[in-house]
Design a protein around this motif. Structure first.
Motif, PDB file in Angstrom:
ATOM      1  N   ASP A  39       0.915  -1.128   0.035  1.00 15.53           N
ATOM      2  CA  ASP A  39      -0.053  -0.025   0.033  1.00 15.53           C
ATOM      3  C   ASP A  39       0.659   1.277  -0.045  1.00 15.53           C
ATOM      4  O   ASP A  39       0.451   2.352  -0.864  1.00 15.53           O
ATOM      5  CB  ASP A  39      -0.809   0.024   1.234  1.00 15.53           C
ATOM      6  CG  ASP A  39      -2.196  -0.712   0.957  1.00 15.53           C
ATOM      7  OD1 ASP A  39      -2.648  -0.266  -0.168  1.00 15.53           O
ATOM      8  OD2 ASP A  39      -2.945  -0.850   1.911  1.00 15.53           O
ATOM      9  N   ALA A  40       1.945   1.269   0.790  1.00 20.50           N
ATOM     10  CA  ALA A  40       2.847   2.475   1.031  1.00 20.50           C
ATOM     11  C   ALA A  40       3.268   2.647  -0.419  1.00 20.50           C
ATOM     12  O   ALA A  40       3.360   3.886  -0.669  1.00 20.50           O
ATOM     13  CB  ALA A  40       3.969   1.966   1.744  1.00 20.50           C
ATOM     14  N   PHE A  41       3.506   1.857  -1.408  1.00 20.05           N
ATOM     15  CA  PHE A  41       4.241   2.123  -2.694  1.00 20.05           C
ATOM     16  C   PHE A  41       3.115   2.424  -3.730  1.00 20.05           C
ATOM     17  O   PHE A  41       3.388   3.121  -4.625  1.00 20.05           O
ATOM     18  CB  PHE A  41       5.011   1.100  -3.054  1.00 20.05           C
ATOM     19  CG  PHE A  41       6.421   1.172  -2.300  1.00 20.05           C
ATOM     20  CD1 PHE A  41       7.845   1.647  -2.787  1.00 20.05           C
ATOM     21  CD2 PHE A  41       6.664   0.540  -1.135  1.00 20.05           C
ATOM     22  CE1 PHE A  41       8.966   1.691  -2.017  1.00 20.05           C
ATOM     23  CE2 PHE A  41       7.757   0.508  -0.151  1.00 20.05           C
ATOM     24  CZ  PHE A  41       9.014   1.166  -0.909  1.00 20.05           C
ATOM     25  N   LEU A  42       1.998   1.708  -3.651  1.00 23.31           N
ATOM     26  CA  LEU A  42       1.064   1.610  -4.825  1.00 23.31           C
ATOM     27  C   LEU A  42      -0.427   2.251  -4.628  1.00 23.31           C
ATOM     28  O   LEU A  42      -0.887   2.583  -5.597  1.00 23.31           O
ATOM     29  CB  LEU A  42       1.047   0.159  -5.427  1.00 23.31           C
ATOM     30  CG  LEU A  42       2.333  -0.466  -6.197  1.00 23.31           C
ATOM     31  CD1 LEU A  42       2.078  -1.974  -6.106  1.00 23.31           C
ATOM     32  CD2 LEU A  42       2.744   0.399  -6.996  1.00 23.31           C
ATOM     33  N   ALA A  43      -0.859   2.299  -3.247  1.00 24.74           N
ATOM     34  CA  ALA A  43      -2.027   2.537  -2.964  1.00 24.74           C
ATOM     35  C   ALA A  43      -2.547   3.935  -3.532  1.00 24.74           C
ATOM     36  O   ALA A  43      -1.689   4.896  -3.430  1.00 24.74           O
ATOM     37  CB  ALA A  43      -2.396   2.275  -1.569  1.00 24.74           C
ATOM     38  N   THR A  44      -3.770   4.175  -3.856  1.00 25.53           N
ATOM     39  CA  THR A  44      -4.218   5.587  -4.150  1.00 25.53           C
ATOM     40  C   THR A  44      -4.938   5.865  -2.898  1.00 25.53           C
ATOM     41  O   THR A  44      -4.832   5.273  -1.900  1.00 25.53           O
ATOM     42  CB  THR A  44      -5.437   5.380  -5.345  1.00 25.53           C
ATOM     43  OG1 THR A  44      -6.172   4.723  -4.807  1.00 25.53           O
ATOM     44  CG2 THR A  44      -4.809   5.096  -6.463  1.00 25.53           C
ATOM     45  N   GLY A  45      -5.163   7.235  -2.801  1.00 25.25           N
ATOM     46  CA  GLY A  45      -5.968   7.758  -1.528  1.00 25.25           C
ATOM     47  C   GLY A  45      -5.427   9.062  -1.078  1.00 25.25           C
ATOM     48  O   GLY A  45      -4.461   9.642  -2.108  1.00 25.25           O
ATOM     49  N   PRO A  46      -5.451   9.539   0.030  1.00 22.55           N
ATOM     50  CA  PRO A  46      -5.164  11.004   0.465  1.00 22.55           C
ATOM     51  C   PRO A  46      -3.809  11.233   0.369  1.00 22.55           C
ATOM     52  O   PRO A  46      -3.399  12.229   0.056  1.00 22.55           O
ATOM     53  CB  PRO A  46      -5.625  11.405   1.810  1.00 22.55           C
ATOM     54  CG  PRO A  46      -6.743   9.992   1.907  1.00 22.55           C
ATOM     55  CD  PRO A  46      -6.425   8.917   0.984  1.00 22.55           C
TER      56      PRO A  46
END
Length: 206
Positions: A93-100
């Motif tokens: 998630d830290a490398f690939l996730a979208t979001g705020p």
């Protein structure tokens, strides 16, 4: 928390200017004048704080690595102490996730940096240092799930998938369905971890 010094703030501003200029013109086209324009500063100030463009790029390598590691730390801090699989997902998630806290510019910048690492030995050293540290971190996270013996190839495969998504999203964004990268790699991770998890009697002592 102490406020950053004016020098530190200016250097961060210039590094951000390089990232923006590279997104518009690539590294070759990101002249000191373009970096200064993107940073909202004079070219003289850029030269005052950095010897040359390569020094700014090397600083950017460390900056992008720090930002990704901070995103992981934020996610990991919300997990239970024994949630080993959750930490692997948090890394993805830290490398690939979208979001705020998504960092689209950083992804494109990282692809440019990896290309420059092929061309410039000094950049290659900095790039390898960051990649080695991140891969070792992921390997340790995976080892907490499957044991040390099986962790390295699994971590390498997952890390390669992350880097592959970086390249696709930066060079051919239409090929990657929006928001799909993190979920896909997390499902890959789950499948690989399930397949590699040993029975309690066979599990090696870490």
């Amino acid at each position: 928390m102490p406020r950053p010094s004016n020098t530190e703030a200016r250097r961060e501003q210039i590094v951000a200017g390089l990232l923006k200029a590279m997104a518009e013109r690539g590294y070759e086209g990101a002249s000191v004048a373009e970096i200064a324009r993107a940073a909202g500063l004079s070219a003289g100030l850029v030269h005052y704080h950095f010897e040359d463009k390569q020094e700014i790029l090397l600083t950017l390598v460390r900056s992008l690595a720090s930002r990704a590691r901070q995103r992981f730390a934020t996610r990991a801090s919300k997990l239970a102490a024994d949630d080993a699989r959750g930490r692997v997902e948090a890394f993805v998630d830290a490398f690939l996730a979208t979001g705020p806290d998504a960092d689209v510019a950083a992804v494109a910048g990282w692809v440019t940096i990896s290309a420059e690492a092929i061309r410039q030995p000094e950049v290659r050293v900095a790039y390898e240092e960051v990649v080695r540290a991140d891969l070792e971190h992921l390997e340790a996270l995976v080892a907490a799930v499957v044991g040390k013996r099986r962790a390295r190839p699994l971590a390498a495969g997952l890390f390669a998938a992350i880097q592959g998504y970086f390249v696709l999203s930066a060079s051919a964004p239409g090929l990657v369905p929006p928001g799909s990268a993190a979920g896909t790699v997390k499902r890959m991770a789950a499948g690989l971890l399930d397949a590699a998890t040993l029975s309690p009697s066979d599990r090696e002592v870490s």
